[in-house]
Design an enzyme around this catalytic site. Structure first.
Site, PDB file in Angstrom:
ATOM      1  N   GLU A 227       0.896  -1.179   0.000  1.00 29.15           N
ATOM      2  CA  GLU A 227       0.000   0.000   0.000  1.00 29.15           C
ATOM      3  C   GLU A 227       0.918   1.208   0.000  1.00 29.15           C
ATOM      4  O   GLU A 227       1.561   1.506   1.013  1.00 29.15           O
ATOM      5  CB  GLU A 227      -0.867   0.005   1.265  1.00 29.15           C
ATOM      6  N   CYS A 261      -1.963   9.176   2.808  1.00 26.76           N
ATOM      7  CA  CYS A 261      -1.701   8.710   1.451  1.00 26.76           C
ATOM      8  C   CYS A 261      -2.793   9.168   0.512  1.00 26.76           C
ATOM      9  O   CYS A 261      -2.539   9.512  -0.632  1.00 26.76           O
ATOM     10  CB  CYS A 261      -1.609   7.187   1.449  1.00 26.76           C
TER      11      CYS A 261
END
Ligand code: NAD
Length: 474
Positions: A227, A261
């Site tokens: 990720e 993110c």
């Protein structure tokens, strides 16, 4: 020991133990011994331990939030992080029994064979997490791994290790959990040692490190779920509700001081509503305050990682030197020794500026007008990243049509950065933003076990056996 910097003072005020490769191997060995018994427990018993963990975290929520606040220099997000982690555990308590119910045997198309589906958890899941949400990103994969029956070793970021001692004290109170859930602290070499000891790896962090972890996992020959970073774009159409879009995007780009993110990092606005949108956005952003000097006040915390400070400064300086204008904010300021990015809205930006192409982990939103949907989609997709994005239009079919063309894993419609809030939507990263199975939703669990099939012959001789089988040996 490794010294850790305090993001509010800039001083090193904490020493973190560093696990070397031998120590990581010893932890992995101990967990590998304990894992079969954990996996053999009835699911209800594993879930009972995790329910106790959630309750213990609630009981110690203040100590945990205090430690995360010391790590990250921010209070509101730290309290939310504890609540979010408890919420994650409790969601798995609700969902796991249905998801892990024994699958019924079935008759194969090979008529005399019955298939009995099984699941076999991986032994040790190695989890490597970043500094931007130290607790939740350490536990978001650890919990489903434990539910599935894995033992788990977490290596948190060296920038934010203070929460570990508090969490380990909590874990120590839960019967059986310390033997299958451990933390190893340290920097990159400790992470590499962990990959070498893992049967499955979950990594959250930058593309650069993710690529190294992926290569190492390939060498060790274990599955890896990555990720990674993003450069999420927002598209605001002419038919958007402008005040609503401005409010959502102020949060989506500046929440957690832009250090997530799925933060919105670029905003493309249809030219006919550009001026109205920019005024509404600036009005929202100009009111945001640093959480300084009172950590409990304001909305915008410090830049947590010292590594990010020069990157953010470079992006701002590069944009301003190339002709961008900051309608509010525009610089990183020093307060009490910490580095704080002023909540910043940039206009007159171009794709020649780093702030439009590289990940800017700060409270900065560049805004650019577009002429038609094709242009907006091409610009939004014009990046190696593909984490998430958002579209604002009051015509939902119009929004969906644009969303379907975006090369990213989660597209918020008429809201921003929903990925972090909506845990039950399976999604995968596109392009360099990641690799592997979905962390969110039901498929998340599947990352932590292999499917095994028992293929049971009902007593019929298989037609492919050697014709002479059954004759006495020659
Ligand atoms: P990073 O890649 O520098 O570090 C992440 C972790 O990897 C740390 O624990 C670090 O110690 C460890 N590490 C470093 N070198 C290693 C190596 N060679 N082998 C194994 N482990 C190693 O990332 P960061 O700066 O801590 O975090 C910020 C990045 O994380 C941003 O790019 C952000 O977008 C990304 N991120 C992604 C998600 C997501 O869900 N996609 C969530 C949060 C953050």
């Amino acid at each position: 020991m490794l010294a850790t910097r305090n993001p509010r003072t800039g001083e090193s005020d904490h020493d973190m133990p560093v696990f070397d490769a031998e120590q990581v191997a010893a932890v992995a060995h101990a967990l590998r011994q304990a894992q079969p018994a954990w996996a053999a427990l009835p699911l209800a018993d594993r879930l009972a331990r995790l329910a106790q963990l959630a309750d213990a975290m609630v009981a110690d929520a203040t100590a945990l939030a205090d430690a995360i606040a010391a790590d990250t220099g921010r209070r509101t997000e730290s309290v939310m992080e504890v609540q979010g982690t408890v919420g994650t555990i409790r969601r798995w308590l609700d969902d796991a029994p249905g998801l892990l119910a024994d699958e019924a045997p079935y008759r194969s198309r090979v008529a005399h064979i019955t298939v009995e589906p099984q699941r076999r958890a991986y032994g040790v899941a190695g989890i490597i997490s970043p500094w931007n949400f130290p607790l939740i990103l350490s536990m978001i994969d650890a919990v489903p791994a434990l539910v599935a029956g894995c033992a788990v070793i977490v290596k948190p970021s060296e920038a934010t290790p203070r929460f570990v001692a508090v969490l380990q004290r909590i874990i120590a109170r839960i019967d059986g959990l310390p033997s299958v859930l451990r933390f190893v602290t340290g920097a990159g070499p400790t992470g590499e040692a962990l990959v070498r000891q893992s049967d499955v790896v979950c990594f959250t962090g930058s593309v650069r490190t993710g690529r190294r972890v992926g290569l190492l996992a390939a060498e060790v020959f274990v599955p890896v779920h990555l990720e990674l970073g993003g450069k999420d774009a927002a598209i605001v159409c002419a038919d958007a509700d402008i005040p609503r879009a401005a409010r959502a995007l102020a949060w989506g780009s500046m929440g957690a001081a832009g250090q997530s993110c799925m933060s919105i990092e670029r905003c493309y606005v249809q030219r006919s509503v550009y001026d109205a949108f920019v005024s509404a956005l600036v009005a929202e952003v100009a009111g945001l305050q640093h959480c300084w000097p009172d950590i409990g006040a304001g909305q915008i915390g410090p830049i947590i990682s010292a590594v990010q400070v020069p990157i953010v400064q470079r992006h701002l300086a590069d944009a301003l030197a190339k002709g961008a204008r900051a309608l509010t904010g525009g610089q990183v300021v020093n307060k009490g020794g910490g580095a704080w990015c002023e909540p910043t809205v940039l206009v007159n930006v171009t794709h020649e500026m780093a702030v439009m192409t590289e990940e800017t982990f700060a409270a900065v939103l560049p805004v650019m007008p577009f002429d038609d949907d094709d242009q907006a989609v091409a610009w939004a997709n014009g990046t190696d990243y593909g984490l998430s994005g958002c579209v604002f239009s009051q015509d939902l079919d119009h929004a969906r049509a644009i969303a379907a063309r975006l090369q990213a894993g989660a597209i918020s419609i008429n809201d921003a950065a929903l990925t972090a809030m909506v845990y039950d939507a399976p999604k995968q990263s596109f392009k360099r933003s990641g690799l592997g199975g979905s962390r969110m939703g039901k498929p998340s669990l599947q990352r932590f076990y292999r499917q095994q099939a028992f293929l049971v012959n009902d007593g019929t001789p298989s037609p492919w056996w050697f014709a002479g089988a059954g004759n006495p040996p020659r």
